[in-house]
Write a protein that holds these residues in place. Structure first.
Motif, PDB file in Angstrom:
ATOM      1  N   VAL A 145       0.849  -1.197   0.000  1.00 34.29           N
ATOM      2  CA  VAL A 145       0.000   0.000   0.000  1.00 34.29           C
ATOM      3  C   VAL A 145       0.883   1.246   0.000  1.00 34.29           C
ATOM      4  N   ASN A 146       1.964   1.206   0.769  1.00 42.48           N
ATOM      5  CA  ASN A 146       2.874   2.343   0.817  1.00 42.48           C
ATOM      6  C   ASN A 146       3.404   2.681  -0.586  1.00 42.48           C
ATOM      7  N   ARG A 147       3.741   1.639  -1.330  1.00 41.60           N
ATOM      8  CA  ARG A 147       4.268   1.854  -2.684  1.00 41.60           C
ATOM      9  C   ARG A 147       3.206   2.544  -3.544  1.00 41.60           C
ATOM     10  N   LEU A 148       1.961   2.093  -3.368  1.00 36.51           N
ATOM     11  CA  LEU A 148       0.876   2.702  -4.153  1.00 36.51           C
ATOM     12  C   LEU A 148       0.632   4.150  -3.748  1.00 36.51           C
ATOM     13  N   VAL A 149       0.629   4.388  -2.437  1.00 28.77           N
ATOM     14  CA  VAL A 149       0.371   5.750  -1.961  1.00 28.77           C
ATOM     15  C   VAL A 149       1.470   6.679  -2.477  1.00 28.77           C
ATOM     16  N   ASN A 150       2.705   6.202  -2.429  1.00 28.39           N
ATOM     17  CA  ASN A 150       3.838   7.033  -2.873  1.00 28.39           C
ATOM     18  C   ASN A 150       3.807   7.376  -4.343  1.00 28.39           C
ATOM     19  N   LYS A 151       3.334   6.445  -5.151  1.00 25.25           N
ATOM     20  CA  LYS A 151       3.384   6.752  -6.586  1.00 25.25           C
ATOM     21  C   LYS A 151       2.010   7.103  -7.149  1.00 25.25           C
ATOM     22  N   ALA A 152       1.059   7.361  -6.221  1.00 21.56           N
ATOM     23  CA  ALA A 152      -0.315   7.605  -6.661  1.00 21.56           C
ATOM     24  C   ALA A 152      -0.403   8.703  -7.722  1.00 21.56           C
ATOM     25  N   ALA A 209      -4.940  -7.837  19.005  1.00 23.27           N
ATOM     26  CA  ALA A 209      -3.853  -7.012  18.470  1.00 23.27           C
ATOM     27  C   ALA A 209      -4.463  -5.897  17.626  1.00 23.27           C
ATOM     28  N   ALA A 210      -3.730  -4.810  17.528  1.00 19.40           N
ATOM     29  CA  ALA A 210      -4.217  -3.689  16.718  1.00 19.40           C
ATOM     30  C   ALA A 210      -3.034  -2.864  16.272  1.00 19.40           C
ATOM     31  N   GLY A 211      -3.229  -2.152  15.190  1.00 17.92           N
ATOM     32  CA  GLY A 211      -2.133  -1.316  14.723  1.00 17.92           C
ATOM     33  C   GLY A 211      -2.595  -0.321  13.687  1.00 17.92           C
ATOM     34  N   TYR A 212      -1.679   0.529  13.308  1.00 23.58           N
ATOM     35  CA  TYR A 212      -1.944   1.428  12.180  1.00 23.58           C
ATOM     36  C   TYR A 212      -0.646   1.653  11.428  1.00 23.58           C
ATOM     37  N   VAL A 213      -0.818   2.088  10.197  1.00 20.40           N
ATOM     38  CA  VAL A 213       0.343   2.494   9.397  1.00 20.40           C
ATOM     39  C   VAL A 213       0.072   3.922   8.981  1.00 20.40           C
ATOM     40  N   ILE A 214       1.025   4.807   9.195  1.00 21.85           N
ATOM     41  CA  ILE A 214       0.846   6.185   8.737  1.00 21.85           C
ATOM     42  C   ILE A 214       1.773   6.408   7.545  1.00 21.85           C
ATOM     43  N   TYR A 215       1.173   6.831   6.434  1.00 20.35           N
ATOM     44  CA  TYR A 215       1.959   7.118   5.231  1.00 20.35           C
ATOM     45  C   TYR A 215       2.233   8.620   5.271  1.00 20.35           C
ATOM     46  N   GLY A 216       3.272   9.002   5.977  1.00 13.32           N
ATOM     47  CA  GLY A 216       3.568  10.425   6.179  1.00 13.32           C
ATOM     48  C   GLY A 216       4.899  10.788   5.570  1.00 13.32           C
ATOM     49  N   THR A 217       5.605  11.712   6.197  1.00 10.62           N
ATOM     50  CA  THR A 217       6.925  12.078   5.674  1.00 10.62           C
ATOM     51  C   THR A 217       7.814  10.836   5.650  1.00 10.62           C
ATOM     52  N   SER A 218       7.586   9.962   6.630  1.00 12.48           N
ATOM     53  CA  SER A 218       8.091   8.598   6.480  1.00 12.48           C
ATOM     54  C   SER A 218       6.910   7.671   6.774  1.00 12.48           C
ATOM     55  N   THR A 219       7.076   6.401   6.457  1.00 17.14           N
ATOM     56  CA  THR A 219       5.980   5.457   6.689  1.00 17.14           C
ATOM     57  C   THR A 219       6.276   4.697   7.972  1.00 17.14           C
ATOM     58  N   ILE A 220       5.336   4.754   8.903  1.00 19.37           N
ATOM     59  CA  ILE A 220       5.563   4.134  10.208  1.00 19.37           C
ATOM     60  C   ILE A 220       4.425   3.175  10.533  1.00 19.37           C
ATOM     61  N   LEU A 221       4.789   1.991  10.992  1.00 20.17           N
ATOM     62  CA  LEU A 221       3.793   1.022  11.441  1.00 20.17           C
ATOM     63  C   LEU A 221       3.888   0.942  12.965  1.00 20.17           C
ATOM     64  N   VAL A 222       2.753   1.109  13.619  1.00 16.72           N
ATOM     65  CA  VAL A 222       2.692   1.059  15.084  1.00 16.72           C
ATOM     66  C   VAL A 222       1.727  -0.058  15.455  1.00 16.72           C
ATOM     67  N   TYR A 223       2.132  -0.947  16.371  1.00 20.98           N
ATOM     68  CA  TYR A 223       1.177  -2.000  16.744  1.00 20.98           C
ATOM     69  C   TYR A 223       1.320  -2.410  18.199  1.00 20.98           C
ATOM     70  N   THR A 224       0.282  -3.065  18.674  1.00 19.08           N
ATOM     71  CA  THR A 224       0.327  -3.652  20.011  1.00 19.08           C
ATOM     72  C   THR A 224      -0.306  -5.035  19.975  1.00 19.08           C
ATOM     73  N   THR A 225       0.219  -5.923  20.809  1.00 20.15           N
ATOM     74  CA  THR A 225      -0.471  -7.201  21.008  1.00 20.15           C
ATOM     75  C   THR A 225      -0.890  -7.291  22.477  1.00 20.15           C
ATOM     76  N   GLY A 226      -0.986  -6.141  23.115  1.00 16.25           N
ATOM     77  CA  GLY A 226      -1.430  -6.102  24.504  1.00 16.25           C
ATOM     78  C   GLY A 226      -0.283  -6.068  25.500  1.00 16.25           C
ATOM     79  N   SER A 227       0.961  -5.924  25.008  1.00 11.41           N
ATOM     80  CA  SER A 227       2.114  -5.803  25.911  1.00 11.41           C
ATOM     81  C   SER A 227       2.926  -4.594  25.490  1.00 11.41           C
ATOM     82  N   GLY A 228       2.300  -3.448  25.495  1.00  8.91           N
ATOM     83  CA  GLY A 228       2.997  -2.224  25.107  1.00  8.91           C
ATOM     84  C   GLY A 228       2.846  -1.930  23.615  1.00  8.91           C
TER      85      GLY A 228
END
Ligand code: AHM
Ligand code: MG
Length: 335
Positions: A40-47, A160-179
């Motif tokens: 998805v990041n590749r697509l967003v970048n070259k959209a 578990a839950a997470g998100y990916v932000i396609y920003g100035t850099s692409t960052i994936l943030v996630y948790t499985t319930g331990s931080g």
């Protein structure tokens, strides 16, 4: 301290002992989501280069105009999850109903993944950050139940839950319930690398985040609370892309509100794949998330897939303060 890069895959494997359930299943799923995020990041970048910006000719179930890139992101996530073998089906903002996957080699998979493939899509055409949000629910119903709808409503646990932000850099943030941990995509090696270890949300922040344009459409308690934020000299930051607003709050502190309005009497944001996963991440980082009726988001039991909720989420002291403010204000109105 060693400077060794830790990739997302290495980290997931290293920490898999923390999972309450079968390690390999959740490990596999998270890794598949990591792969989908790169695509998805590749697509967003070259959209802008390949004519996939702009609107597709359809609306999703909630009536929003669907942007073309939403559909691409949706397809890619579905493809990756379908082949994982760990997922009995998915629920997406872009699809009206659950999408059930056939079992692989007769094995019933235990997870339902719900996602918003591209959150904040009104920002796509103007090159403002958008994101992907995902929630991994594990069935706690009898494995003989095969109908996805039944699996989901017979209670599943958010594991578990997470998100990916396609920003100035692409960052994936996630948790499985331990931080909560964050990984920045290094485009030169094509890997998400650990960049934000054990994220802790500040107890307070200097900004509040709400669509102030709807001020007159909010309930009186909410309007008074927003006035109070302004009295406290808090600054206003609102991107219109929840992932981006929450990402900022996770690191700098603050409070995000999407209250009920006349147009959205139940709130706008969807409980299953927007509010729940972001609430889980924020709570795991030490923050809080409640709805406009002051109930904890993670205690709400969804009755339908695209159920909406109001939300107040962010730094713990600010959410507590908002709650106390609204309680006091409502009591004074009654007396
Ligand atoms: P989307 O999933 O269709 O993009 O809608 C969700 C988005 C959130 O990211 C954002 O916080 C909100 O809608 C903005 O809505 P509004 O323009 O009403 O403030
Ligand atoms: Mg969306």
């Amino acid at each position: 301290m060693s400077n060794k890069i830790i990739t997302l895959d290495e980290f997931i494997i290293k920490r898999q002992n923390e999972f309450l359930y079968d390690h390999d299943e959740l490990t596999g799923l998270l890794r598949d989501i990591g792969v989908a995020a790169k695509i998805v990041n590749r697509l967003v970048n070259k959209a802008g280069l390949v004519n996939i910006l702009g609107k597709a000719d359809s609306e999703n179930i909630s009536g929003d105009t669907v942007q073309k890139l939403d559909l691409y992101a949706n397809e890619k996530l579905i493809e990756c999850l379908k082949n994982s073998g760990q997922c009995c089906g998915i629920a997406s903002e872009e699809d009206e109903t659950f999408l059930q996957f056939p079992s692989i080699q007769g094995k019933e998979a235990n997870y339902v993944v719900a996602f918003d493939p591209l959150d904040g899509s009104s920002n796509i055409d103007v090159n403002v950050s958008v994101g992907t949000i995902f929630a991994i629910y594990r069935r706690i119903s009898d494995p003989k139940i095969r109908v996805l709808k039944k699996i989901f409503y017979k209670r599943t646990a958010l594991v578990a839950a997470g998100y990916v932000i396609y920003g100035t850099s692409t960052i994936l943030v996630y948790t499985t319930g331990s931080g909560v941990n964050g990984f920045t995509l290094d485009p030169s090696i094509g890997e998400f690398c650990l960049s934000h270890h054990n994220i802790q949300i500040p107890k307070r922040g200097n900004y509040y985040s709400v669509n102030q344009g709807y001020y007159l459409k909010f309930d009186i308690e909410m309007r008074r609370y927003i006035d109070y934020c302004s009295d406290l000299n808090l600054g206003l930051r609102y991107i219109g892309s929840m992932v981006s607003d929450i990402h900022r709050i996770l690191f700098q502190g603050g409070i995000f509100l999407y209250p009920v309005t006349r147009k959205y009497p139940d709130g706008k944001l969807r409980l299953v794949y927007e509010c729940n996963p972001l609430a889980y991440i924020v709570e795991q980082a030490g923050g809080k998330a409640i709805n406009g009726s002051l109930e904890r988001i993670l205690d709400l039991q969804p009755k339908k897939l695209h159920e909406k909720s109001s939300i107040v989420i962010g730094s713990p002291d600010m959410v507590d303060e908002m709650k106390a403010y609204v309680e006091r204000y409502s009591a004074s109105k009654m007396s």
